[in-house]
Motif scaffolding. Structure first.
Motif, PDB file in Angstrom:
ATOM      1  N   ILE A   1       0.851  -1.188   0.000  1.00  0.00           N
ATOM      2  CA  ILE A   1       0.000   0.000   0.000  1.00  0.00           C
ATOM      3  C   ILE A   1       0.884   1.234   0.000  1.00  0.00           C
ATOM      4  O   ILE A   1       1.733   1.396   0.886  1.00  0.00           O
ATOM      5  CB  ILE A   1      -0.923   0.016   1.235  1.00  0.00           C
ATOM      6  N   ASP A   2       0.709   2.082  -1.002  1.00  0.00           N
ATOM      7  CA  ASP A   2       1.425   3.353  -1.036  1.00  0.00           C
ATOM      8  C   ASP A   2       0.697   4.348  -0.134  1.00  0.00           C
ATOM      9  O   ASP A   2      -0.449   4.727  -0.406  1.00  0.00           O
ATOM     10  CB  ASP A   2       1.489   3.913  -2.460  1.00  0.00           C
ATOM     11  N   ALA A   3       1.363   4.772   0.938  1.00  0.00           N
ATOM     12  CA  ALA A   3       0.748   5.700   1.890  1.00  0.00           C
ATOM     13  C   ALA A   3       0.873   7.112   1.348  1.00  0.00           C
ATOM     14  O   ALA A   3       1.706   7.916   1.785  1.00  0.00           O
ATOM     15  CB  ALA A   3       1.416   5.573   3.255  1.00  0.00           C
ATOM     16  N   VAL A   4       0.027   7.431   0.359  1.00  0.00           N
ATOM     17  CA  VAL A   4       0.011   8.753  -0.265  1.00  0.00           C
ATOM     18  C   VAL A   4      -1.375   9.350  -0.081  1.00  0.00           C
ATOM     19  O   VAL A   4      -2.349   8.619   0.179  1.00  0.00           O
ATOM     20  CB  VAL A   4       0.371   8.646  -1.762  1.00  0.00           C
ATOM     21  N   PRO A   5      -1.525  10.673  -0.203  1.00  0.00           N
ATOM     22  CA  PRO A   5      -2.839  11.283   0.038  1.00  0.00           C
ATOM     23  C   PRO A   5      -3.958  10.695  -0.808  1.00  0.00           C
ATOM     24  O   PRO A   5      -5.083  10.550  -0.334  1.00  0.00           O
ATOM     25  CB  PRO A   5      -2.590  12.760  -0.296  1.00  0.00           C
ATOM     26  N   ALA A   6      -3.682  10.348  -2.073  1.00  0.00           N
ATOM     27  CA  ALA A   6      -4.731   9.802  -2.935  1.00  0.00           C
ATOM     28  C   ALA A   6      -5.306   8.504  -2.372  1.00  0.00           C
ATOM     29  O   ALA A   6      -6.430   8.128  -2.709  1.00  0.00           O
ATOM     30  CB  ALA A   6      -4.191   9.573  -4.340  1.00  0.00           C
ATOM     31  N   MET A   7      -4.547   7.846  -1.505  1.00  0.00           N
ATOM     32  CA  MET A   7      -5.056   6.623  -0.882  1.00  0.00           C
ATOM     33  C   MET A   7      -6.324   6.905  -0.087  1.00  0.00           C
ATOM     34  O   MET A   7      -7.201   6.043   0.041  1.00  0.00           O
ATOM     35  CB  MET A   7      -3.985   6.031   0.033  1.00  0.00           C
ATOM     36  N   LEU A   8      -6.458   8.114   0.463  1.00  0.00           N
ATOM     37  CA  LEU A   8      -7.613   8.472   1.276  1.00  0.00           C
ATOM     38  C   LEU A   8      -8.892   8.501   0.465  1.00  0.00           C
ATOM     39  O   LEU A   8      -9.988   8.500   1.032  1.00  0.00           O
ATOM     40  CB  LEU A   8      -7.383   9.825   1.953  1.00  0.00           C
ATOM     41  N   LEU A   9      -8.777   8.547  -0.865  1.00  0.00           N
ATOM     42  CA  LEU A   9      -9.946   8.489  -1.742  1.00  0.00           C
ATOM     43  C   LEU A   9      -9.948   7.210  -2.573  1.00  0.00           C
ATOM     44  O   LEU A   9     -10.638   7.132  -3.592  1.00  0.00           O
ATOM     45  CB  LEU A   9     -10.007   9.724  -2.638  1.00  0.00           C
ATOM     46  N   GLY A  10      -9.161   6.205  -2.170  1.00  0.00           N
ATOM     47  CA  GLY A  10      -9.299   4.890  -2.765  1.00  0.00           C
ATOM     48  C   GLY A  10      -8.365   4.542  -3.885  1.00  0.00           C
ATOM     49  O   GLY A  10      -8.665   3.658  -4.684  1.00  0.00           O
ATOM     50  N   SER A  11      -7.190   5.196  -3.971  1.00  0.00           N
ATOM     51  CA  SER A  11      -6.249   4.814  -5.025  1.00  0.00           C
ATOM     52  C   SER A  11      -5.606   3.458  -4.767  1.00  0.00           C
ATOM     53  O   SER A  11      -5.013   2.867  -5.655  1.00  0.00           O
ATOM     54  CB  SER A  11      -5.152   5.881  -5.163  1.00  0.00           C
ATOM     55  N   VAL A  12      -5.722   2.946  -3.547  1.00  0.00           N
ATOM     56  CA  VAL A  12      -5.164   1.633  -3.227  1.00  0.00           C
ATOM     57  C   VAL A  12      -5.947   0.563  -3.980  1.00  0.00           C
ATOM     58  O   VAL A  12      -7.158   0.611  -4.084  1.00  0.00           O
ATOM     59  CB  VAL A  12      -5.200   1.381  -1.702  1.00  0.00           C
ATOM     60  N   SER A  13      -5.225  -0.418  -4.548  1.00  0.00           N
ATOM     61  CA  SER A  13      -5.844  -1.475  -5.339  1.00  0.00           C
ATOM     62  C   SER A  13      -5.797  -2.798  -4.585  1.00  0.00           C
ATOM     63  O   SER A  13      -4.736  -3.207  -4.103  1.00  0.00           O
ATOM     64  CB  SER A  13      -5.127  -1.623  -6.693  1.00  0.00           C
TER      65      SER A  13
END
Length: 807
Positions: A565-577
């Motif tokens: 999991i890339d802990a980047v801001p976009a992850m907060l809106l579901g960029s994690v796959s």
């Protein structure tokens, strides 16, 4: 004067001259002897080579018995939700036969809502279930009573024998239904020998008398009307050689048959033949062996075959292509009846039984049953968990029995929901039928058992399994994780803690990141729970940044995600796959009150002696508090009653309380819904394999599949009772739960606590991360915003990084 030598007495004799012609004869004899010795040596050396070939393959195959994989048994008890159709469907999957007389185990009779069943005995990992006569009363889709069919004694709970769902080799991919000698029915063996090789137990691999008899009959007829190959020769042809008709192949066949007969016992050869013989074709899959053929043609175990079915299997040996019961039923019937007459002639059956058997239909299952791999998506998960949980050397043992968690009733409902809903979704977007794909996983809340897996719109397809391997951005499914992280800190956050739905401007990888709400509005200060219920992007991002992106990523891993999991801001809106099965693991932990039980598809594995194999331990771990999990569940229930999943209020029974979250990604490429009832977790995904936009949001795509599943399966509503430590108090005009002692700030406006940022956002590795884009209706310009509708208003989504939409 030198002394003269006296000649040797023999030298003075006159040498005899050989008669004319004797030299040539001797030479010829010697030449023939040498030639015979040379040929014999060559044949002997070739025989040594063939012997090695025979032994190597025969030794490697004959004991390679596969593991038998079973579904979870159907448990019948008073009060269980079970309709007549569901019971009959389960009995059909088990291969039970309708028989009013209940003449043998594995039979049943249903009259209205009264079922009489004669069960099969079965040995489980936890005990022996004897054969029983059951009387089951059903009314209104519920079991009203279960009793012993002999004396009407009430029974608390009974288990039907579990369905055999596959025969696999755990360490490599191959499916077979192999049998031991003692598993071959006597009637089948006697019929086989009567038709194919009457002298099997007398000859030595080749039958000279049979060869002479066949030659005579063929000469009389002027064509080939009778063959002389023994079962041993047929086994050699199928097992070692090609099907070409040449003298070289026939000589090799005979030689290897003699070697095989010399090396091995007759029963070993017969068993190998019964497991290897070719008996038909199922598309690209060849049907080898009587065990496989019995399941394929009749959906029966071989020991359940009756006289006409036994005769048909032996009949099609003559030529499975010519005697194909699907294409040439009359030809097969004629050949079958000839075999029945031979059975009577050799006194295997009586003449009366023969006459009755010849009147029976072929009884072939329409389309051919799948003897192994009826649930390929689930079996793939079983294989992976065998490698995860057991030692490889133990899995090489022969004759393993694998008891799984698959619930055939639940699986049937999930498959039916997928097959019915996907064509409707195709038509709703005017897409060619078959464009959209799907995946679904259903698990139990309490045990973390996987009850059903569908890897695509064709559940029987054994190819790419989207439930396990389709790693797609999860969109707004990440949001419950963020709010759960906040509610795990009761000293800072409660359901009514004010959070800011305000613009965010961050420089990420040299580009300004400006996420937006779907409706392009800014809602100001909102209570925390409303940010999740309405799926506000800006409120969620601000909350996530306050918590720390690393902290959110860590919790997602704790809940069960195993991918990087890339802990980047976009992850907060579901960029994690993630694939659907990992989403199911995370949501199962939330549904189970914060206890993570690794999802399992296997209950127990027994060796051939009935002893359980040792497995690597699977620990149940508490990763968040029960109080925080309950508060998150409470908010997720409002997603269904007030938020983006209100369609479920029309689809589900009014008394079925559920919780969940929709998810959609950029340009509507992925549609998700994940949620749970009181006892089941379900995750559904809809999308395209080519990753093109499809025009479906989470609420108009996957939510519909999820709703169809939950409306059809037997499930319980969520419990309203909070765990100890949670109290209910008035706030924001209603009663809301709080963790005792941490009521939090009042709703909106002043008094909001200031939360420090937990971490500095990291730079993204992508200039354009995939983010949540959950369409919801755009609100009109009024002071009061209406509730979201099912169908979102169409709008063009900019591909630029700063335009993020989601709910």
């Amino acid at each position: 004067m030198p002394k003269q030598r006296r000649p040797h007495p023999r030298s003075s004799r006159r040498r005899r001259q050989p008669k004319e012609g004797m030299g040539f004869f001797g030479f010829a004899v010697r030449a023939l002897v040498l030639l015979a010795l040379g040929v014999g040596l060559a044949v002997g050396l070739y025989g040594v080579h063939l012997d090695k070939v025979v032994r190597a393959k025969f030794e490697g195959k004959r004991w390679a018995l596969p593991a038998r994989v079973y579904a979870r048994p159907l448990e019948i008890y008073t009060g269980r939700s079970l309709s007549v159709a569901e019971l009959e469907g389960e009995l059909g999957r088990l291969g039970y036969r309708e028989d009013a007389q209940l003449a043998r185990p594995g039979s049943y009779h249903i009259d209205g809502e009264q079922a009489a069943i004669r069960t099969r005995p079965f040995r489980y990992w936890d005990g022996y279930e004897p054969e029983r006569y059951l009387s089951v009363d059903l009314a209104g889709g519920v079991v009203k009573a279960v009793a012993d069919g002999n004396d009407a004694t009430p029974l608390a709970l009974v288990r039907l024998d579990p369905a055999l769902i596959a025969s696999i080799y755990p360490t490599h991919n191959e499916d077979r239904v192999l049998l031991r000698r003692e598993q071959l029915p006597s009637r089948l063996v006697k019929t086989l020998l009567a038709v194919e090789d009457r002298q099997f137990y007398q000859h030595h691999g080749v039958d000279p008398k049979g060869i002479l008899r066949a030659a005579y009959e063929n000469l009389r007829a002027g064509r080939t009307v009778q063959g002389a190959s023994t079962l041993t020769q047929q086994l050699v042809k199928n097992f070692y050689l090609t099907q070409e008709r040449t003298l070289e192949r026939k000589l090799n066949e005979a030689y290897m048959a003699v070697l095989l007969d010399w090396r091995y016992d007759k029963d070993e050869i017969l068993t190998a033949y019964a497991n290897e013989v070719y008996l038909g074709q199922d598309g690209s899959r060849a049907i080898h062996g009587f065990g496989l053929a019995s399941r394929f043609y009749f959906d029966r175990d071989i020991d359940e075959l009756d006289i006409p079915q036994t005769a048909m299997l032996v009949a099609i040996l003559k030529g499975p292509s010519d005697f194909n019961p699907q294409r040439n039923p009359e030809r097969v019937r004629e050949r079958r009846n000839l075999v029945i007459d031979l059975m009577a002639h050799h006194q295997i059956i009586s003449k009366a039984d023969a006459e009755q058997a010849k009147q029976a239909p072929l009884g072939v299952v329409e389309g051919g049953a799948r003897p192994s791999g009826e649930y390929p998506g689930f079996i793939q998960l079983v294989r992976r968990q065998l490698r995860r949980d057991y030692r490889e050397e133990d899995l090489r043992s022969e004759g393993l029995r694998i008891f799984t968690t698959l619930d055939p009733l639940t699986q049937a409902h999930v498959e039916a929901a997928v097959k019915a809903r996907l064509p409707k979704l195709d038509r709703s977007r005017r897409l060619p039928e078959g464009t959209l794909e799907t995946a679904a996983v259903v698990t139990s809340v309490a045990q973390g058992e996987v009850l059903a897996v569908v890897g695509g719109r064709d559940p029987g397809y054994a190819g790419f399994n989207r439930a396990l391997d389709a790693v797609r951005p999860i969109g707004s499914l990440i949001k419950p994780v963020i709010y759960l992280k906040a509610l795990s800190q009761p000293q800072r956050y409660s359901l009514v803690t004010p959070i800011q739905d305000k613009p965010v401007n961050l420089r990420v990888a040299g580009v300004m990141w400006r996420p937006k709400n779907y409706d392009h509005s800014v809602h100001g200060t909102v209570p925390l729970y409303r940010g999740l219920v309405k799926s506000y992007n800006l409120a969620t991002v601000n909350l996530g940044l306050d918590l720390g992106v690393d902290q959110v990523a860590g919790l997602l891993r704790d809940l069960g995600a195993v991918r990087d999991i890339d802990a980047v801001p976009a992850m907060l809106l579901g960029s994690v796959s993630l694939p659907p099965v990992e989403v199911a693991q995370a949501y199962q932990t939330i549904a189970a009150g914060g206890f993570r039980a690794p999802l399992r598809a296997i209950r127990e594995v027994l060796d051939a002696s009935g002893r359980p194999l040792n497995r690597y331990p699977l620990a149940v771990e508490s990763v968040v508090s029960a109080e925080a999990a309950y508060l998150t569940q409470w908010a997720m229930r409002r997603v269904v009653t007030q938020g983006t999943a209100t369609w479920l209020k029309r689809r589900l029974p009014s008394d079925l309380a559920v919780a969940g979250k929709t998810g959609t990604t950029n340009d509507m490429r992925d549609s998700w819904f994940a949620g749970f009832s009181g006892d089941k977790v379900a995750v559904a995904w809809v999308g395209r394999d080519d990753n093109e936009p499809m025009g479906l949001s989470g609420s108009t795509g996957a939510l519909r599949v999820w709703g169809d599943i939950m409306a059809s399966v037997d499930t319980q509503p969520l419990d309203d009772a909070p765990p100890e430590g949670v109290v209910t108090a008035g706030a924001c005009g209603s009663s809301l739960p709080y963790i005792d002692g941490y009521a939090g700030s009042a709703c909106g406006g002043g008094g909001a606590r200031t939360a420090s940022r937990g971490s500095t956002p990291k730079a993204s590795s992508s200039a354009e991360p995939v983010v949540a884009q959950e369409p919801a209706p755009r609100a009109p310009e009024t002071k009061r915003r209406p509730e979201p509708k099912d169908e979102p208003r169409k709008r063009e989504v900019s591909p630029f990084l700063s335009d993020f939409y989601g709910n």
